[in-house]
Design an enzyme around this catalytic site. Structure first.
Site, PDB file in Angstrom:
ATOM      1  N   ASP A  64      52.256  45.079  60.884  1.00 31.26           N
ATOM      2  CA  ASP A  64      51.375  44.049  60.320  1.00 31.26           C
ATOM      3  C   ASP A  64      50.135  43.785  61.187  1.00 31.26           C
ATOM      4  O   ASP A  64      49.041  43.598  60.676  1.00 31.26           O
ATOM      5  CB  ASP A  64      52.145  42.728  60.152  1.00 31.26           C
ATOM      6  CG  ASP A  64      53.126  42.812  58.991  1.00 31.26           C
ATOM      7  OD1 ASP A  64      53.124  43.847  58.296  1.00 31.26           O
ATOM      8  OD2 ASP A  64      53.900  41.849  58.805  1.00 31.26           O
ATOM      9  N   SER A 113      57.458  37.670  22.335  1.00 28.05           N
ATOM     10  CA  SER A 113      58.583  37.281  23.178  1.00 28.05           C
ATOM     11  C   SER A 113      59.749  38.199  22.828  1.00 28.05           C
ATOM     12  O   SER A 113      59.681  38.973  21.881  1.00 28.05           O
ATOM     13  CB  SER A 113      58.951  35.818  22.957  1.00 28.05           C
ATOM     14  OG  SER A 113      59.060  35.565  21.593  1.00 28.05           O
ATOM     15  N   ILE A 114      60.816  38.130  23.616  1.00 29.98           N
ATOM     16  CA  ILE A 114      61.910  39.061  23.359  1.00 29.98           C
ATOM     17  C   ILE A 114      63.179  38.326  22.969  1.00 29.98           C
ATOM     18  O   ILE A 114      63.406  37.182  23.360  1.00 29.98           O
ATOM     19  CB  ILE A 114      62.166  40.018  24.548  1.00 29.98           C
ATOM     20  CG1 ILE A 114      62.505  39.258  25.821  1.00 29.98           C
ATOM     21  CG2 ILE A 114      60.957  40.902  24.774  1.00 29.98           C
ATOM     22  CD1 ILE A 114      62.701  40.175  27.011  1.00 29.98           C
ATOM     23  N   LYS A 146      65.150  39.950  34.929  1.00 31.86           N
ATOM     24  CA  LYS A 146      64.198  39.096  34.231  1.00 31.86           C
ATOM     25  C   LYS A 146      63.738  38.041  35.230  1.00 31.86           C
ATOM     26  O   LYS A 146      64.517  37.192  35.653  1.00 31.86           O
ATOM     27  CB  LYS A 146      64.893  38.439  33.035  1.00 31.86           C
ATOM     28  CG  LYS A 146      63.944  37.715  32.131  1.00 31.86           C
ATOM     29  CD  LYS A 146      64.671  37.317  30.847  1.00 31.86           C
ATOM     30  CE  LYS A 146      63.718  36.656  29.883  1.00 31.86           C
ATOM     31  NZ  LYS A 146      63.006  35.513  30.462  1.00 31.86           N
ATOM     32  N   ARG A 167      50.179  34.838  29.433  1.00 34.71           N
ATOM     33  CA  ARG A 167      50.753  35.193  28.147  1.00 34.71           C
ATOM     34  C   ARG A 167      50.344  34.175  27.077  1.00 34.71           C
ATOM     35  O   ARG A 167      50.089  34.528  25.932  1.00 34.71           O
ATOM     36  CB  ARG A 167      52.272  35.253  28.243  1.00 34.71           C
ATOM     37  CG  ARG A 167      52.909  35.592  26.939  1.00 34.71           C
ATOM     38  CD  ARG A 167      54.412  35.703  27.029  1.00 34.71           C
ATOM     39  NE  ARG A 167      54.899  35.825  25.679  1.00 34.71           N
ATOM     40  CZ  ARG A 167      55.126  34.807  24.872  1.00 34.71           C
ATOM     41  NH1 ARG A 167      54.973  33.587  25.305  1.00 34.71           N
ATOM     42  NH2 ARG A 167      55.516  35.010  23.636  1.00 34.71           N
ATOM     43  N   LYS A 319      66.093  47.719  28.069  1.00 38.13           N
ATOM     44  CA  LYS A 319      65.026  48.294  27.259  1.00 38.13           C
ATOM     45  C   LYS A 319      65.349  49.721  26.876  1.00 38.13           C
ATOM     46  O   LYS A 319      65.829  50.490  27.717  1.00 38.13           O
ATOM     47  CB  LYS A 319      63.723  48.330  28.074  1.00 38.13           C
ATOM     48  CG  LYS A 319      63.195  46.993  28.503  1.00 38.13           C
ATOM     49  CD  LYS A 319      61.992  47.183  29.425  1.00 38.13           C
ATOM     50  CE  LYS A 319      61.378  45.827  29.760  1.00 38.13           C
ATOM     51  NZ  LYS A 319      60.279  45.980  30.723  1.00 38.13           N
ATOM     52  N   LYS A 343      70.804  36.886  29.005  1.00 43.79           N
ATOM     53  CA  LYS A 343      70.576  35.775  29.920  1.00 43.79           C
ATOM     54  C   LYS A 343      71.898  35.163  30.358  1.00 43.79           C
ATOM     55  O   LYS A 343      72.904  35.305  29.694  1.00 43.79           O
ATOM     56  CB  LYS A 343      69.692  34.712  29.250  1.00 43.79           C
ATOM     57  CG  LYS A 343      68.325  35.277  28.911  1.00 43.79           C
ATOM     58  CD  LYS A 343      67.407  34.242  28.308  1.00 43.79           C
ATOM     59  CE  LYS A 343      66.840  33.324  29.354  1.00 43.79           C
ATOM     60  NZ  LYS A 343      65.745  32.486  28.805  1.00 43.79           N
ATOM     61  N   CYS A 440      91.551  36.837  66.861  1.00 46.68           N
ATOM     62  CA  CYS A 440      92.177  37.586  67.946  1.00 46.68           C
ATOM     63  C   CYS A 440      91.296  37.709  69.181  1.00 46.68           C
ATOM     64  O   CYS A 440      91.728  38.252  70.194  1.00 46.68           O
ATOM     65  CB  CYS A 440      92.607  38.967  67.459  1.00 46.68           C
ATOM     66  SG  CYS A 440      91.225  40.060  67.109  1.00 46.68           S
ATOM     67  N   CYS A 455      86.037  43.128  62.580  1.00 46.35           N
ATOM     68  CA  CYS A 455      86.900  43.030  63.746  1.00 46.35           C
ATOM     69  C   CYS A 455      87.604  44.376  63.865  1.00 46.35           C
ATOM     70  O   CYS A 455      88.322  44.781  62.960  1.00 46.35           O
ATOM     71  CB  CYS A 455      87.934  41.918  63.562  1.00 46.35           C
ATOM     72  SG  CYS A 455      89.266  42.038  64.767  1.00 46.35           S
TER      73      CYS A 455
HETATM   74 ZN    ZN Z   1      90.486  40.030  64.866  1.00 54.81          ZN
END
Ligand code: ZN
Length: 715
Positions: A64, A113-114, A146, A167, A319, A343, A440, A455
């Site tokens: 970055d 819309s769907i 979605k 939209r 789709k 959904k 342990c 562990c």
């Molecule tokens: Zn353990």
């Protein structure tokens, strides 16, 4: 020369050396530095590529801070040579304040819309309907998350971002171009082979981590925290000042195609690949599936992984992949016919993390669990939520004492969506995962690329507890009366320190234990005795080898006939078997590579536990073979058996348990809430049996006793 000095000043350190990841680019920039225009263009192009690697491929190519150096150099060059500045420069994300209100623009292709459903049986009905409309052709599907944000359309002409529209009502939307440009993962100019016109549709959203950051700032200013990511996204994208929107850290996922010329792809999956190549981010977990049942199966898997995401979703979109098939399916007056959203009901509540504890599983996996102030979500009280792994706690920065948002989605175990750090007391500190196993004291180890913590001590009492519990459970050796509490008693009294010790127990050992009368001791020993005849496939499953479940155990025993033979198989041989991948083969080799495990199998055999198939070649507990040659499909919820127990019954009576209904199916065993399999059976004229009719048919009148599963042991 001014160009050269700007480059040197920004890209080189004080000692004069260029940062290694930038070296090749630096050379190229110096080579054209006599022309400021060429330098700016080369640098902008490089920044776009790094953006694509970062956002679309999620594989950053430079750190970055090096990226920031490049941006700084570009800004200075553009200031020194204003004529080189282009409207789609990577520095041109924040434009002028909008004066006089927002323009309303018509979508050239309406954004419909769907269709959506909350029920899996309706989902299957949709699948059947779609198959019928395409007269039984093979249909591939693509599953996508979605995203819960604001839908938008972004237009590119000759590769340049020219317009962004919400939209709106689907026919017209608001012009939000200036704000869309501030979204860092929306490319201002496309890379590579650019189509003349491309309208990309997708969802503008805000990551949960961004909401946390903004709310900390709100708290510092003494202002009210924002309630949720969705409303904040909607509010930010309509800001009149792009600088305000830019400060909100919005993101964008591309998910579909609008008006497009010259793209040259014929399936959705290829389209999405193309979008990534052009520089767009697409949502994770997307996958192409060969048929509808596979698409539904994968949708279920995605729902179980929601806790991994840093953004809100409210369903899975399925789709049709092929654009030709989409065209033939067309649209109803309301929805396209080639897409449906599955959904899930999603409920949230706020509560406080009282404590974070860890749970040691039977293979040593250590899972953190949040203990919560009990809170009611959708009619049930939630007091615990899995935190899955150390990574997830660190990523979401969840601390003891935090106010948190807990979500219950579908039938999935509740998970913590995010903490609310603005309510955090000053002395709060990040959670520290324990270094030692709480049961342990062995130092914990990282496995599976560092995500999983285990562990490593095979003799760990917590692991022994979970292994014995699993060994005795219904799906494994089915030992009645050996639940969690009894196992704890046996371990704590020193009567067992391995699974084989179970078979050395006598009535007199057990009857002295707390709350264990003579009668129950006799019953327990009889149940242990009976389990000796469970057969090698059940025994193999009961040994809890990683990734070896019921089905895999049956396949392996079918092939090798005994656990001893299996223990001698090579990894290469194992990975060639159908349904056994490289990973499972490796897990098996690892397990039997440990001398303690082979010794345990030897001890079990010496104690009289069957480790090999009986000579006749069938499992030794011989039930009447009333279902010989019959194929049976189980569907819905049964009263007395889980689905896998019913399937086991079918196999034990000589039948074949199948997952899908066809003409070859002899019976469908249907419980309550049976879905499409039941309707398929009716259509094909396959006899449907109730649970009672089924039990009569196989000649069994034994019913399993119901008992509550024991909660895991926590530390
Ligand atoms: Zn353990």
């Amino acid at each position: 020369m001014q160009t050269e000095s700007i480059l040197r000043k920004n890209l080189c350190s004080e000692s004069g050396g260029v940062s290694p990841p930038l070296a090749p680019l630096y050379e190229k920039l110096l080579a054209v530095s006599s022309s400021p225009a060429e330098t700016v263009s080369l640098l902008s192009e490089a920044i776009r590529r790094f953006d694509r690697a970062y956002f679309a491929e999620q594989q950053p190519e430079i750190p970055d801070h090096d990226y920031d150096r490049l941006m700084k150099a570009l800004r200075e060059l553009e200031t020194a040579f204003p004529e080189t500045r282009s409207p789609d420069s990577p520095t041109a994300r924040v434009g002028e304040k909008l004066i006089g209100g927002r323009e309303v623009v018509a979508h050239r292709v309406p954004m419909l819309s769907i269709e959506n459903t909350y029920s899996e049986s309706e989902l299957f009905e949709y699948g059947t309907r779609t198959a019928k409309l395409l007269s039984g052709e093979k249909v591939a599907w693509v599953d996508e998350l979605k995203i819960d944000g604001v839908a938008a359309s972004i237009l590119y002409e000759d590769g340049r971002l020219t317009r962004g529209i919400t939209r709106g009502d689907g026919l017209t939307g608001d012009d939000i171009t200036a704000n869309v440009k501030t979204i860092r993962d929306v490319p201002l100019r496309l890379l590579g082979d650019v189509p003349p016109v491309l309208e990309v549709r997708g969802e503008i959203y805000m990551p949960n981590s961004e909401l946390l950051r903004l709310n900390l700032i709100q708290a510092e200013k003494g202002e009210k925290p924002f309630a949720n990511t969705r409303n904040l996204t909607a509010g930010s994208i309509k800001q009149e000042d792009p600088a305000v929107c830019a400060a909100r850290g919005l993101r964008f996922f591309a998910h579909s195609v609008g008006r497009t010329e010259g793209l040259g792809v014929h399936t959705h999956f290829d389209f999405m690949e193309k979008l990534r190549a052009l520089g767009f981010a697409t949502s994770p977990m997307m996958k192409r599936l060969p048929d509808f049942p596979a698409a539904v199966g994968y949708a279920r898997e995605m729902i179980e992984r929601l806790h991994e995401l840093d953004f809100e979703t409210d369903g899975i979109v399925l789709k049709v992949d092929d654009f030709g098939q989409r065209q033939r399916l067309g649209a109803t007056s309301k929805f396209p016919r080639w897409v449906i959203a599955y959904k899930f009901e999603k409920y949230e509540a706020e509560t406080t993390v009282r404590e974070i504890r860890v749970q040691v599983g039977k293979t040593g996996k250590v899972t953190p669990v949040a203990e919560l102030d009990p809170v009611e979500i959708a009619g049930s009280v939630v007091a615990r939520a899995s935190l899955h792994n150390a990574d997830e706690i660190a990523r979401k920065d969840i601390r003891v004492g935090d106010r948190v948002v807990v979500e219950k989605a579908g039938k999935i175990i509740p998970h913590i969506v995010r903490a609310e750090p603005e309510h955090r007391p000053a002395e709060s500190a990040p959670y520290r995962f324990p270094d030692l196993c709480p049961a342990c004291g062995t130092p914990l180890e990282k496995a599976d690329g560092g995500i999983l913590i285990r562990c490593p001590n095979a003799a760990c009492p917590a692991q022994l507890q979970r292994r014995v519990e699993f060994f005795a459970s219904k799906e494994a050796m089915d030992i009645d009366g050996l639940g969690g509490k009894a196992v704890t008693l046996l371990i704590e009294s020193g009567l067992i320190s391995s699974i084989a010790d179970l078979y050395r127990l006598k009535v007199s050992d057990v009857s002295g234990l707390e709350r264990m009368g003579k009668k129950s001791a006799e019953n327990l020993i009889a149940a242990i005795e009976k389990s000796k005849k469970a057969g090698p496939a059940r025994l193999l499953n009961a040994l809890a080898i990683r990734n070896v479940g019921e089905q895999t155990a049956r396949t392996l025993i079918g092939e090798y006939k005994s656990i001893e033979n299996l223990s001698r198989a090579s990894q290469e041989e194992l990975s060639r078997l159908p349904d056994i991948g490289g990973v499972i083969a490796e897990n098996i080799i690892d397990f039997f590579g440990d001398p303690e495990n082979t010794a345990m199998v030897g001890q079990l055999r010496e104690c009289g536990v069957e480790t090999a198939l009986a000579e006749e070649g069938t499992e030794s507990v011989q039930e009447p073979q009333t279902l010989a040659g019959k194929t049976v499909v189980v569907t819905g919820t049964l009263e007395h058996y889980s689905r896998s127990e019913a399937e086991e019954l079918i196999r034990r009576h000589g039948g074949k348990a199948s997952k899908s209904v066809s003409k070859k199916t002899d019976y469908v065993l249907a419980g309550t809430a049976a879905g499409s399999k039941l309707s398929d059976a009716r259509k094909l004229g396959v006899p449907v049996l109730s649970e009672d009719e089924f039990l009569n048919l196989i000649g069994s009148n034994e019913l399993p006793e119901s008992d509550e599963p024991e909660p895991g042991r926590l530390f």
